[in-house]
Design a protein around this motif. Structure first.
Motif, PDB file in Angstrom:
ATOM      1  N   GLY A  37       0.850  -1.220   0.147  1.00  0.00           N
ATOM      2  CA  GLY A  37       0.051  -0.038   0.056  1.00  0.00           C
ATOM      3  C   GLY A  37       0.843   1.336   0.075  1.00  0.00           C
ATOM      4  N   ARG A  38       2.024   1.156  -0.316  1.00  0.00           N
ATOM      5  CA  ARG A  38       2.992   2.414  -0.429  1.00  0.00           C
ATOM      6  C   ARG A  38       2.776   2.933  -1.657  1.00  0.00           C
ATOM      7  NH1 ARG A  38       6.512  -0.746   3.429  1.00  0.00           N
ATOM      8  NH2 ARG A  38       6.938  -2.090   1.545  1.00  0.00           N
ATOM      9  N   ILE A  39       3.061   4.221  -1.626  1.00  0.00           N
ATOM     10  CA  ILE A  39       3.203   4.923  -3.005  1.00  0.00           C
ATOM     11  C   ILE A  39       4.759   5.488  -3.249  1.00  0.00           C
ATOM     12  CG2 ILE A  39       2.146   7.096  -4.311  1.00  0.00           C
ATOM     13  CD1 ILE A  39       0.042   4.899  -3.201  1.00  0.00           C
ATOM     14  N   LEU A  40       5.023   5.294  -4.703  1.00  0.00           N
ATOM     15  CA  LEU A  40       6.349   5.795  -4.887  1.00  0.00           C
ATOM     16  C   LEU A  40       6.359   7.195  -5.278  1.00  0.00           C
ATOM     17  CD1 LEU A  40       9.389   5.088  -5.851  1.00  0.00           C
ATOM     18  CD2 LEU A  40       8.395   4.866  -8.151  1.00  0.00           C
ATOM     19  N   LEU A  41       7.209   8.010  -4.678  1.00  0.00           N
ATOM     20  CA  LEU A  41       7.336   9.178  -4.816  1.00  0.00           C
ATOM     21  C   LEU A  41       8.731   9.491  -5.300  1.00  0.00           C
ATOM     22  CD1 LEU A  41       5.092  10.969  -1.693  1.00  0.00           C
ATOM     23  CD2 LEU A  41       4.396  10.596  -4.288  1.00  0.00           C
ATOM     24  N   LEU A  42       8.855  10.564  -5.903  1.00  0.00           N
ATOM     25  CA  LEU A  42      10.296  11.097  -6.505  1.00  0.00           C
ATOM     26  C   LEU A  42      10.252  12.417  -6.044  1.00  0.00           C
ATOM     27  CD1 LEU A  42      10.017  10.230 -10.174  1.00  0.00           C
ATOM     28  CD2 LEU A  42      10.798   8.707  -8.551  1.00  0.00           C
ATOM     29  N   ASN A  43      11.679  12.718  -5.467  1.00  0.00           N
ATOM     30  CA  ASN A  43      11.986  14.025  -4.810  1.00  0.00           C
ATOM     31  C   ASN A  43      12.933  14.957  -5.756  1.00  0.00           C
ATOM     32  OD1 ASN A  43      14.341  15.220  -2.277  1.00  0.00           O
ATOM     33  ND2 ASN A  43      12.140  15.836  -2.319  1.00  0.00           N
ATOM     34  N   TRP A  44      12.546  15.837  -6.226  1.00  0.00           N
ATOM     35  CA  TRP A  44      13.020  16.660  -7.305  1.00  0.00           C
ATOM     36  C   TRP A  44      13.670  18.005  -6.580  1.00  0.00           C
ATOM     37  CZ3 TRP A  44      13.864  14.705 -11.892  1.00  0.00           C
ATOM     38  CH2 TRP A  44      13.204  13.572 -12.272  1.00  0.00           C
ATOM     39  N   LEU A  45      14.791  18.273  -7.068  1.00  0.00           N
ATOM     40  CA  LEU A  45      15.523  19.672  -6.882  1.00  0.00           C
ATOM     41  C   LEU A  45      15.245  20.700  -7.703  1.00  0.00           C
ATOM     42  CD1 LEU A  45      17.241  21.366  -4.825  1.00  0.00           C
ATOM     43  CD2 LEU A  45      19.142  20.338  -6.401  1.00  0.00           C
ATOM     44  N   HIS A  77       3.518   5.043   2.509  1.00  0.00           N
ATOM     45  CA  HIS A  77       2.239   5.224   2.848  1.00  0.00           C
ATOM     46  C   HIS A  77       1.565   6.514   2.994  1.00  0.00           C
ATOM     47  CE1 HIS A  77       1.604   0.950   3.811  1.00  0.00           C
ATOM     48  NE2 HIS A  77       2.907   0.950   4.647  1.00  0.00           N
ATOM     49  N   PRO A  78       0.587   6.482   2.161  1.00  0.00           N
ATOM     50  CA  PRO A  78      -0.206   8.052   2.033  1.00  0.00           C
ATOM     51  C   PRO A  78      -0.416   8.610   3.484  1.00  0.00           C
ATOM     52  CG  PRO A  78      -1.212   6.596   0.516  1.00  0.00           C
ATOM     53  CD  PRO A  78      -0.387   5.659   1.282  1.00  0.00           C
ATOM     54  N   ALA A  79      -0.507   7.628   4.556  1.00  0.00           N
ATOM     55  CA  ALA A  79      -0.803   8.435   5.816  1.00  0.00           C
ATOM     56  C   ALA A  79       0.341   8.980   6.468  1.00  0.00           C
ATOM     57  CB  ALA A  79      -1.370   7.140   6.950  1.00  0.00           C
ATOM     58  N   ASP A  80       1.587   8.681   5.800  1.00  0.00           N
ATOM     59  CA  ASP A  80       2.913   9.223   6.362  1.00  0.00           C
ATOM     60  C   ASP A  80       3.432  10.584   5.169  1.00  0.00           C
ATOM     61  OD1 ASP A  80       3.237   7.455   8.442  1.00  0.00           O
ATOM     62  OD2 ASP A  80       4.052   6.012   7.089  1.00  0.00           O
ATOM     63  N   PHE A  81       2.582  10.732   4.156  1.00  0.00           N
ATOM     64  CA  PHE A  81       2.813  11.939   3.661  1.00  0.00           C
ATOM     65  C   PHE A  81       3.143  13.260   4.278  1.00  0.00           C
ATOM     66  CE2 PHE A  81       0.170  10.433  -0.636  1.00  0.00           C
ATOM     67  CZ  PHE A  81       1.138   9.358  -0.556  1.00  0.00           C
ATOM     68  N   PRO A  82       2.539  13.409   5.401  1.00  0.00           N
ATOM     69  CA  PRO A  82       2.872  14.968   6.089  1.00  0.00           C
ATOM     70  C   PRO A  82       4.264  14.712   6.787  1.00  0.00           C
ATOM     71  CG  PRO A  82       0.423  13.998   6.749  1.00  0.00           C
ATOM     72  CD  PRO A  82       1.261  12.822   5.903  1.00  0.00           C
ATOM     73  N   THR A  83       4.674  13.495   6.933  1.00  0.00           N
ATOM     74  CA  THR A  83       6.272  13.447   7.515  1.00  0.00           C
ATOM     75  C   THR A  83       7.159  13.815   6.433  1.00  0.00           C
ATOM     76  OG1 THR A  83       6.641  11.035   6.910  1.00  0.00           O
ATOM     77  CG2 THR A  83       5.490  11.676   9.346  1.00  0.00           C
ATOM     78  N   LEU A  84       7.175  13.856   5.164  1.00  0.00           N
ATOM     79  CA  LEU A  84       7.832  14.189   4.155  1.00  0.00           C
ATOM     80  C   LEU A  84       8.485  15.607   4.455  1.00  0.00           C
ATOM     81  CD1 LEU A  84       5.972  13.307   0.694  1.00  0.00           C
ATOM     82  CD2 LEU A  84       7.895  11.988   1.809  1.00  0.00           C
ATOM     83  N   PRO A  85       9.853  15.619   4.241  1.00  0.00           N
ATOM     84  CA  PRO A  85      10.628  16.966   4.601  1.00  0.00           C
ATOM     85  C   PRO A  85      10.565  17.991   3.828  1.00  0.00           C
ATOM     86  CG  PRO A  85      12.244  15.260   3.631  1.00  0.00           C
ATOM     87  CD  PRO A  85      10.599  14.573   3.824  1.00  0.00           C
ATOM     88  N   ASP A  86       9.945  17.743   2.439  1.00  0.00           N
ATOM     89  CA  ASP A  86       9.650  18.943   1.567  1.00  0.00           C
ATOM     90  C   ASP A  86       8.343  18.963   1.173  1.00  0.00           C
ATOM     91  OD1 ASP A  86      12.703  19.281   1.122  1.00  0.00           O
ATOM     92  OD2 ASP A  86      12.537  17.370   0.217  1.00  0.00           O
ATOM     93  N   ARG A  87       7.819  19.966   0.302  1.00  0.00           N
ATOM     94  CA  ARG A  87       6.435  19.865  -0.291  1.00  0.00           C
ATOM     95  C   ARG A  87       5.829  18.989  -0.954  1.00  0.00           C
ATOM     96  NH1 ARG A  87       5.435  23.024  -5.349  1.00  0.00           N
ATOM     97  NH2 ARG A  87       7.508  23.488  -5.880  1.00  0.00           N
ATOM     98  N   LEU A  88       4.672  18.552  -0.761  1.00  0.00           N
ATOM     99  CA  LEU A  88       4.103  17.312  -1.743  1.00  0.00           C
ATOM    100  C   LEU A  88       3.394  17.973  -2.921  1.00  0.00           C
ATOM    101  CD1 LEU A  88       3.468  14.357  -1.899  1.00  0.00           C
ATOM    102  CD2 LEU A  88       1.494  14.822  -0.375  1.00  0.00           C
ATOM    103  N   GLU A  89       3.408  17.421  -3.959  1.00  0.00           N
ATOM    104  CA  GLU A  89       2.754  17.955  -5.220  1.00  0.00           C
ATOM    105  C   GLU A  89       1.952  16.684  -5.613  1.00  0.00           C
ATOM    106  OE1 GLU A  89       1.614  20.833  -6.393  1.00  0.00           O
ATOM    107  OE2 GLU A  89       2.746  21.832  -4.894  1.00  0.00           O
ATOM    108  N   PRO A  90       0.832  16.748  -6.039  1.00  0.00           N
ATOM    109  CA  PRO A  90      -0.112  17.920  -5.550  1.00  0.00           C
ATOM    110  C   PRO A  90      -0.452  17.777  -3.999  1.00  0.00           C
ATOM    111  CG  PRO A  90      -1.368  16.437  -6.926  1.00  0.00           C
ATOM    112  CD  PRO A  90      -0.174  16.114  -6.992  1.00  0.00           C
TER     113      PRO A  90
END
Length: 149
Positions: A18-26, A123-136
């Motif tokens: 149930g995890r989602i793949l996110l990429l972190n871009w500079l 996990h989507p529930a953990d999105f708020p713990t990301l150190p940078d902004r989430l888009e969207p």
């Protein structure tokens, strides 16, 4: 800042847990960073699904055949590389049968090799713990909606 739009797609990749793949871009323009699903612009002559498959392959090396044809239209409004981007994007979904499938970077363009800082299965529930902004910013809701399609 005058908004611009380009036809684009994103792929929400779900792993077996149930995890989602996110990429972190500079952002090379201002040094800010963001997390977002794989995706990008639709090239001339491509359908949105073809673009989603190409972008997923280039950015992650994950199997593009697992992308489902149904999509969710998402209104985007973000600033990237000194420009404001606004308009609809098609969000597709792909489900992978293993936990945290390996992500490869070998399909990235040279500037993408530099700008892509990291990837994370989260996990989507953990999105708020990301150190940078989430888009969207509404990505957790988008992920839940796509699962129901």
């Amino acid at each position: 800042m005058e908004p611009a739009h380009r036809p684009a797609v994103r792929v929400i990749c779900y792993d077996a847990d149930g995890r989602i793949l996110l990429l972190n871009w500079l952002d090379p323009h201002d040094g800010s960073r963001l997390w977002e699903p794989p995706g990008g612009g639709i090239d001339p002559g491509e359908t949105p699904l073809q673009a989603a498959r190409r972008e997923l392959t280039e950015e992650t090396g994950l199997d593009p055949a697992l992308i489902r044809p149904d999509f969710l239209l998402v209104e985007r409004d973000t600033v990237w590389k000194g420009r404001r981007w606004r308009g609809p994007e098609q969000f597709f979904a792909a489900s992978y049968p293993t936990a945290q499938p390996e992500v490869r970077r070998d399909g990235l363009l040279p500037y993408e090799q530099t700008d892509l800082q990291a990837h994370r299965w989260i996990h989507p529930a953990d999105f708020p713990t990301l150190p940078d902004r989430l888009e969207p910013p509404t990505l957790a809701d988008i992920c839940a909606t796509l699962l129901a399609i």
